[in-house]
Design a protein around this motif. Structure first.
Motif, mmCIF file in Angstrom:
data_model
loop_
_atom_site.group_PDB
_atom_site.id
_atom_site.type_symbol
_atom_site.label_atom_id
_atom_site.label_comp_id
_atom_site.label_asym_id
_atom_site.label_seq_id
_atom_site.Cartn_x
_atom_site.Cartn_y
_atom_site.Cartn_z
ATOM 1 N N ASN A 103 8.061 -25.532 -2.241
ATOM 2 C CA ASN A 103 6.766 -26.190 -2.394
ATOM 3 C C ASN A 103 6.556 -27.222 -1.272
ATOM 4 O O ASN A 103 6.182 -28.359 -1.496
ATOM 5 N N SER A 104 6.801 -26.756 -0.034
ATOM 6 C CA SER A 104 6.789 -27.637 1.123
ATOM 7 C C SER A 104 5.705 -27.233 2.114
ATOM 8 O O SER A 104 5.826 -26.213 2.806
ATOM 9 N N ALA A 105 4.662 -28.053 2.198
ATOM 10 C CA ALA A 105 3.618 -27.823 3.197
ATOM 11 C C ALA A 105 4.203 -27.948 4.598
ATOM 12 O O ALA A 105 3.771 -27.269 5.527
ATOM 13 N N GLU A 106 5.192 -28.803 4.748
ATOM 14 C CA GLU A 106 5.863 -28.992 6.038
ATOM 15 C C GLU A 106 6.505 -27.683 6.524
ATOM 16 O O GLU A 106 6.530 -27.401 7.720
ATOM 17 N N ALA A 107 7.020 -26.888 5.589
ATOM 18 C CA ALA A 107 7.662 -25.624 5.947
ATOM 19 C C ALA A 107 6.655 -24.579 6.407
ATOM 20 O O ALA A 107 7.047 -23.552 6.968
ATOM 21 N N LEU A 108 5.363 -24.831 6.191
ATOM 22 C CA LEU A 108 4.328 -23.915 6.683
ATOM 23 C C LEU A 108 3.992 -24.157 8.151
ATOM 24 O O LEU A 108 3.419 -23.298 8.809
ATOM 25 N N VAL A 109 4.360 -25.322 8.663
ATOM 26 C CA VAL A 109 4.009 -25.686 10.043
ATOM 27 C C VAL A 109 4.526 -24.675 11.065
ATOM 28 O O VAL A 109 3.767 -24.253 11.950
ATOM 29 N N PRO A 110 5.795 -24.226 10.991
ATOM 30 C CA PRO A 110 6.245 -23.239 11.976
ATOM 31 C C PRO A 110 5.444 -21.935 11.927
ATOM 32 O O PRO A 110 5.190 -21.322 12.962
ATOM 33 N N VAL A 111 5.041 -21.526 10.738
ATOM 34 C CA VAL A 111 4.233 -20.306 10.603
ATOM 35 C C VAL A 111 2.883 -20.513 11.287
ATOM 36 O O VAL A 111 2.414 -19.655 12.038
ATOM 37 N N THR A 112 2.275 -21.658 11.031
ATOM 38 C CA THR A 112 0.989 -21.965 11.654
ATOM 39 C C THR A 112 1.124 -21.991 13.171
ATOM 40 O O THR A 112 0.270 -21.445 13.888
ATOM 41 N N GLN A 113 2.193 -22.584 13.676
ATOM 42 C CA GLN A 113 2.398 -22.647 15.126
ATOM 43 C C GLN A 113 2.574 -21.254 15.727
ATOM 44 O O GLN A 113 1.955 -20.927 16.742
ATOM 45 N N VAL A 114 3.414 -20.449 15.104
ATOM 46 C CA VAL A 114 3.662 -19.094 15.610
ATOM 47 C C VAL A 114 2.375 -18.276 15.595
ATOM 48 O O VAL A 114 2.013 -17.636 16.588
ATOM 49 N N MET A 115 1.668 -18.323 14.471
ATOM 50 C CA MET A 115 0.472 -17.490 14.363
ATOM 51 C C MET A 115 -0.670 -18.005 15.246
ATOM 52 O O MET A 115 -1.482 -17.215 15.727
ATOM 53 N N THR A 116 -0.714 -19.301 15.495
ATOM 54 C CA THR A 116 -1.698 -19.846 16.440
ATOM 55 C C THR A 116 -1.405 -19.318 17.841
ATOM 56 O O THR A 116 -2.321 -18.914 18.571
ATOM 57 N N ASN A 117 -0.139 -19.286 18.213
ATOM 58 C CA ASN A 117 0.241 -18.736 19.519
ATOM 59 C C ASN A 117 -0.083 -17.248 19.628
ATOM 60 O O ASN A 117 -0.556 -16.786 20.664
ATOM 61 N N VAL A 118 0.181 -16.513 18.555
ATOM 62 C CA VAL A 118 -0.138 -15.083 18.546
ATOM 63 C C VAL A 118 -1.645 -14.893 18.694
ATOM 64 O O VAL A 118 -2.109 -14.066 19.482
ATOM 65 N N ARG A 119 -2.421 -15.692 17.949
ATOM 66 C CA ARG A 119 -3.886 -15.590 18.038
ATOM 67 C C ARG A 119 -4.370 -15.895 19.452
ATOM 68 O O ARG A 119 -5.228 -15.192 19.986
#
Length: 126
Positions: A103-119
Motif C-alpha cells: 500500500n505504498s504510493a512511493e513504490a509506484l514512482v519507479p513505474v511512473t518513471q519507466v512508463m513516462t520514459n517509454v511514452r
C-alpha cells in the motif's frame, strides 16, 4: 452521487470507442501509455487516502494495461527493442503488485518513471 447511467461517462466512452476504432497500432500504444499514467496517479491517490477497494481496482487496471502492452510486442521479430520493453513491462508488473501489497504510493514512482520514459520514446517515433 451519480446514478448508474451517467450521460457524461457515456459520452466519454463513446468518444473513446471512436478513437480506438480509428486508431493505428502506434496510436493504440500511445493511448494505453497515457491511460496507464493517468491510472497510476489515481492509484497513488487511493493509497494516500486509504481507499483500499478503489486502490485494488486501479492497480488491476494498471496491470491489465501493462499486460496489454506486453502482449502487443513481437518478441520473435522485434529484436532487442521488443525484448527490452518486455523486461520493462515485467518489472512494472512486479512493482505494481509490490506497491499494492505494501500500500505504498512511493513504490509506484519507479513505474511512473519507466512508463513516462517509454511514452516519451514512443512519442518521438512519430
Amino acid at each position: 452521487m451519480l446514478n448508474e447511467y451517467d450521460p457524461f461517462n457515456a459520452y466519454k466512452q463513446t468518444a473513446l470507442d471512436a478513437q480506438v476504432a480509428a486508431a493505428t497500432p502506434h496510436d493504440m500504444v500511445r493511448m494505453l501509455l497515457e491511460g496507464l499514467l493517468e491510472e497510476l496517479e489515481r492509484a497513488a491517490g487511493h493509497m494516500e487516502h486509504q481507499r483500499y477497494e478503489a486502490k485494488g481496482m486501479s492497480i488491476h487496471k494498471c496491470l491489465n494495461i501493462v499486460h496489454g502492452l506486453d502482449s502487443m510486442l513481437d518478441l520473435e521479430n522485434g529484436g532487442e527493442v521488443a525484448l527490452s520493453l518486455h523486461r520493462l513491462y515485467d518489472f512494472c508488473s512486479r512493482q505494481l503488485v509490490s506497491a499494492s501489497v505494501e500500500n505504498s504510493a512511493e513504490a509506484l514512482v519507479p513505474v511512473t518513471q519507466v512508463m513516462t520514459n517509454v511514452r516519451e520514446g514512443w512519442t518521438n517515433l512519430n
